[in-house]
Design a protein around this motif. Structure first.
Motif, short mmCIF file in Angstrom:
data_model
loop_
_atom_site.label_atom_id
_atom_site.label_comp_id
_atom_site.label_asym_id
_atom_site.label_seq_id
_atom_site.Cartn_x
_atom_site.Cartn_y
_atom_site.Cartn_z
N ILE A 1 6.13 11.47 1.01
CA ILE A 1 7.47 11.07 1.43
C ILE A 1 7.35 10.17 2.66
O ILE A 1 6.72 10.56 3.66
N ASP A 2 7.96 9.00 2.59
CA ASP A 2 7.96 8.05 3.73
C ASP A 2 6.55 7.77 4.24
O ASP A 2 6.33 7.67 5.45
N CYS A 3 5.60 7.64 3.34
CA CYS A 3 4.21 7.38 3.75
C CYS A 3 3.85 5.91 3.57
O CYS A 3 4.38 5.22 2.70
N ASN A 4 2.93 5.44 4.40
CA ASN A 4 2.40 4.10 4.30
C ASN A 4 1.04 4.17 3.59
O ASN A 4 0.08 4.69 4.15
N LEU A 5 1.00 3.67 2.36
CA LEU A 5 -0.24 3.66 1.58
C LEU A 5 -0.67 2.21 1.30
O LEU A 5 -1.23 1.91 0.26
N THR A 6 -0.42 1.33 2.25
CA THR A 6 -0.80 -0.07 2.12
C THR A 6 -2.32 -0.19 1.99
O THR A 6 -3.06 0.34 2.80
N ASN A 7 -2.74 -0.90 0.94
CA ASN A 7 -4.16 -1.15 0.67
C ASN A 7 -5.02 0.11 0.61
O ASN A 7 -6.22 0.08 0.90
N VAL A 8 -4.43 1.23 0.22
CA VAL A 8 -5.20 2.46 0.06
C VAL A 8 -6.21 2.27 -1.06
O VAL A 8 -5.95 1.55 -2.03
N LYS A 9 -7.37 2.87 -0.93
CA LYS A 9 -8.45 2.75 -1.93
C LYS A 9 -8.49 4.02 -2.77
O LYS A 9 -8.79 5.10 -2.27
N PHE A 10 -8.15 3.89 -4.08
CA PHE A 10 -8.03 5.03 -4.98
C PHE A 10 -9.23 5.24 -5.89
O PHE A 10 -9.15 6.00 -6.84
N GLY A 11 -10.35 4.62 -5.72
CA GLY A 11 -11.47 4.68 -6.66
C GLY A 11 -11.81 6.10 -7.12
O GLY A 11 -12.25 6.92 -6.34
N GLY A 12 -11.59 6.37 -8.40
CA GLY A 12 -11.91 7.67 -8.97
C GLY A 12 -10.96 8.80 -8.58
O GLY A 12 -11.23 9.97 -8.86
N THR A 13 -9.84 8.46 -7.96
CA THR A 13 -8.89 9.47 -7.50
C THR A 13 -8.09 10.04 -8.67
O THR A 13 -7.70 9.31 -9.58
N THR A 14 -7.85 11.34 -8.64
CA THR A 14 -7.01 12.00 -9.64
C THR A 14 -5.60 12.15 -9.07
O THR A 14 -5.42 12.68 -7.97
N LEU A 15 -4.61 11.64 -9.82
CA LEU A 15 -3.20 11.77 -9.44
C LEU A 15 -2.48 12.44 -10.60
O LEU A 15 -2.20 11.81 -11.61
N ASN A 16 -2.20 13.73 -10.48
CA ASN A 16 -1.54 14.47 -11.55
C ASN A 16 -0.28 15.12 -11.00
O ASN A 16 -0.34 15.90 -10.06
N GLN A 17 0.85 14.75 -11.58
CA GLN A 17 2.17 15.22 -11.16
C GLN A 17 2.40 14.91 -9.67
O GLN A 17 2.76 15.77 -8.88
N VAL A 18 2.16 13.63 -9.34
CA VAL A 18 2.31 13.16 -7.96
C VAL A 18 3.57 12.31 -7.86
O VAL A 18 3.82 11.45 -8.70
N ILE A 19 4.35 12.55 -6.80
CA ILE A 19 5.58 11.82 -6.55
C ILE A 19 5.43 11.01 -5.28
O ILE A 19 4.99 11.54 -4.25
N PHE A 20 5.79 9.73 -5.35
CA PHE A 20 5.85 8.87 -4.18
C PHE A 20 7.32 8.59 -3.91
O PHE A 20 7.98 7.91 -4.70
#
Length: 189
Positions: free
Chosen positions: A51-70
């Motif tokens: 919530i209200d996060c800054n994820l500018t140019n975040v590096k997601f290599g191999g990251t698992t995103l399951n049931q994630v809300i932005f």
């Protein structure tokens, strides 16, 4: 992964100044956190909310995103195409996605609600049954994209070439059809 975080709230943390611990985050909430240019590669986020996060140019290599809300996040230059495609389940609400990359991802049923989706690349992605309700899709790329039964009600400023995308059963408002015929170079009045 050695670090495990369950049912934790992370609030107003600048991870560019404070160390981010890679690991598994289950049912965690990140509020007003800064992840700018951070490597969260090979980390698992399961049932997490940003919530209200800054994820500018975040590096997601191999990251698992399951049931994630932005929710109300800034995701400029975020390359989701390098996330683990298995069990990928993400939702966006009132977020800014600019120059983000979703190429070749399975995004069936993903929702982009009231988002600014600018210059985002959805080439060869599966966006079947996705929703773009109330979103602005300026300069967004849909190329060889599966848009079967996707919902564009209330979406604006999009251009979609109907000849190179699967659009069977996609839903549009009568007043936002112009973006579907732009490639035909017609004069609409």
């Amino acid at each position: 992964m050695s670090n495990f975080f369950d049912d934790q709230d992370f609030e107003s943390i600048d991870f560019t100044l404070q160390s981010f611990k890679k690991g598994e985050y289950d049912n965690c909430t990140f509020t007003d956190c800064n992840f700018e240019n951070l490597h969260v590669s090979n980390t698992s986020f399961l049932e997490c909310t940003f919530i209200d996060c800054n994820l500018t140019n975040v590096k997601f290599g191999g990251t698992t995103l399951n049931q994630v809300i932005f929710d109300s996040c800034k995701l400029l230059g975020a390359d989701f195409s390098v996330c683990q495609p298995f069990m990928l389940d993400i939702r966006f609400r009132e977020s800014i996605l600019q120059l983000a990359n979703f190429t070749q991802l399975p995004l069936k049923g993903t929702s982009f609600t009231s988002c600014q989706v600018t210059e985002v690349d959805f080439t060869s992605a599966d966006l079947s049954q996705a929703t773009f309700t109330g979103s602005t899709l300026s300069k967004t790329i849909f190329d060889n994209t599966n848009l079967t039964k996707a919902d564009f009600i209330g979406a604006i400023d999009f251009t979609i070439d109907t000849t190179n995308n699967n659009m069977k059963g996609a839903i549009f408002s009568k007043d936002n059809l112009e973006g579907l015929v732009t490639h035909l170079q017609l004069n609409l009045k």
